[in-house]
Design a protein around this motif. Structure first.
Motif, short mmCIF file in Angstrom:
data_model
loop_
_atom_site.label_atom_id
_atom_site.label_comp_id
_atom_site.label_asym_id
_atom_site.label_seq_id
_atom_site.Cartn_x
_atom_site.Cartn_y
_atom_site.Cartn_z
N MET A 1 0.14 2.63 -2.19
CA MET A 1 0.98 1.46 -2.13
C MET A 1 0.87 0.82 -0.75
O MET A 1 0.65 -0.38 -0.63
CB MET A 1 2.43 1.85 -2.45
N GLU A 2 1.02 1.66 0.28
CA GLU A 2 0.96 1.13 1.64
C GLU A 2 -0.41 0.55 1.94
O GLU A 2 -0.51 -0.49 2.59
CB GLU A 2 1.32 2.23 2.64
N ASP A 3 -1.47 1.19 1.45
CA ASP A 3 -2.82 0.66 1.65
C ASP A 3 -2.98 -0.71 1.00
O ASP A 3 -3.58 -1.61 1.58
CB ASP A 3 -3.86 1.63 1.08
N ASP A 4 -2.43 -0.87 -0.22
CA ASP A 4 -2.50 -2.16 -0.91
C ASP A 4 -1.73 -3.23 -0.16
O ASP A 4 -2.18 -4.38 -0.06
CB ASP A 4 -1.97 -2.04 -2.34
N LEU A 5 -0.58 -2.89 0.40
CA LEU A 5 0.20 -3.86 1.16
C LEU A 5 -0.52 -4.24 2.45
O LEU A 5 -0.59 -5.41 2.82
CB LEU A 5 1.59 -3.30 1.49
N ARG A 6 -1.08 -3.23 3.12
CA ARG A 6 -1.77 -3.47 4.39
C ARG A 6 -3.02 -4.34 4.18
O ARG A 6 -3.31 -5.21 4.97
CB ARG A 6 -2.15 -2.14 5.04
N SER A 7 -3.76 -4.10 3.09
CA SER A 7 -5.00 -4.84 2.85
C SER A 7 -4.75 -6.22 2.26
O SER A 7 -5.67 -7.03 2.20
CB SER A 7 -5.90 -4.04 1.90
N GLY A 8 -3.53 -6.48 1.81
CA GLY A 8 -3.23 -7.77 1.21
C GLY A 8 -3.47 -7.79 -0.30
O GLY A 8 -3.29 -8.83 -0.93
N THR A 9 -3.89 -6.67 -0.87
CA THR A 9 -4.07 -6.59 -2.32
C THR A 9 -2.73 -6.81 -3.02
O THR A 9 -2.66 -7.37 -4.10
CB THR A 9 -4.64 -5.20 -2.71
N ALA A 10 -1.65 -6.38 -2.36
CA ALA A 10 -0.29 -6.58 -2.87
C ALA A 10 0.55 -7.14 -1.73
O ALA A 10 0.24 -6.93 -0.56
CB ALA A 10 0.30 -5.27 -3.36
N ASP A 11 1.58 -7.90 -2.07
CA ASP A 11 2.45 -8.43 -1.02
C ASP A 11 3.91 -8.06 -1.21
O ASP A 11 4.79 -8.52 -0.49
CB ASP A 11 2.28 -9.94 -0.87
N ALA A 12 4.18 -7.21 -2.21
CA ALA A 12 5.54 -6.77 -2.45
C ALA A 12 5.50 -5.49 -3.28
O ALA A 12 4.49 -5.16 -3.89
CB ALA A 12 6.34 -7.84 -3.20
N VAL A 13 6.64 -4.78 -3.26
CA VAL A 13 6.82 -3.60 -4.09
C VAL A 13 7.95 -3.92 -5.05
O VAL A 13 9.01 -4.38 -4.63
CB VAL A 13 7.18 -2.36 -3.23
N VAL A 14 7.73 -3.69 -6.34
CA VAL A 14 8.75 -3.95 -7.35
C VAL A 14 9.14 -2.62 -7.99
O VAL A 14 8.27 -1.86 -8.41
CB VAL A 14 8.24 -4.93 -8.43
N VAL A 15 10.43 -2.35 -7.99
CA VAL A 15 10.95 -1.12 -8.61
C VAL A 15 11.96 -1.49 -9.68
O VAL A 15 12.58 -2.55 -9.62
CB VAL A 15 11.61 -0.19 -7.55
#
Length: 185
Positions: A1-15
């Protein structure tokens, strides 16, 4: 998750709910801070929780409410664990098997562990081959070739054999079991 946020693949976490992010308050707050430090946000699909997830230094009430809800989730988790432990202990005191899924080679019947002979034969094959230096991959291939079934009827693989052997090695062996193994029964 953190890798995706850092790389820009994701810009938010939804729970689904905040307690699904973490049921431990310290972990929850740490994750929210780490996500925020990456310039991203955590969102909840649960009505009303998103307001508490916005960091606002002018409104410490948000963090208080989030902390309160996180503490309740942690308490709920601890109560659940306590109840499960008490129920397992009560079942064990009554002579029943109360320790999760029965290990390979065994099944539960009327609250007791009962040997599954076909699995016991596969276990003997595994332990003998391993003692002779065979790899878990070679053991899996041999079990498959000999038509030994897995617990769930799947295909034998190296990881499954390794897990079973690790459990066998952790279990104390009685003198009767040693005699039975040596005699090849």
């Amino acid at each position: 998750m953190e890798d995706d946020l850092r790389s820009g693949t994701a810009d938010a976490v939804v729970v689904a709910r905040l307690d699904r992010l973490a049921r431990d308050l310290v972990v929850q707050e740490t994750l929210i801070q780490r996500v925020g430090a990456l310039g991203c946000r955590v969102f909840s699909t649960c009505d009303g929780e998103n307001d508490s997830l916005v960091h606002d230094p002018e409104d410490p009430t948000r963090k208080l409410m989030r902390s309160f809800l996180g503490a309740l989730a942690a308490y709920d988790r601890e109560i659940t664990v306590l109840r499960l432990r008490q129920a397992r202990n009560a079942k064990a005191r009554q002579g029943g098997y109360a320790h999760g899924a029965p290990p390979f080679g065994w099944t539960g019947s009327a609250g007791k562990l009962v040997r599954v002979e076909s699995e016991q034969r596969a276990l003997r094959t595994m332990t003998i081959m391993r003692a002779d230096g065979a790899s878990t991959r070679a053991i899996a291939a041999a079990l498959t070739a000999a038509n030994h079934a897995t617990k769930r009827g799947g295909i034998w693989n190296s990881a499954g054999v390794a897990r079973i052997l690790a459990r066998v090695e952790q279990r104390p062996v009685t003198r009767a079991q040693q005699r039975t193994t040596r005699a090849g029964h």
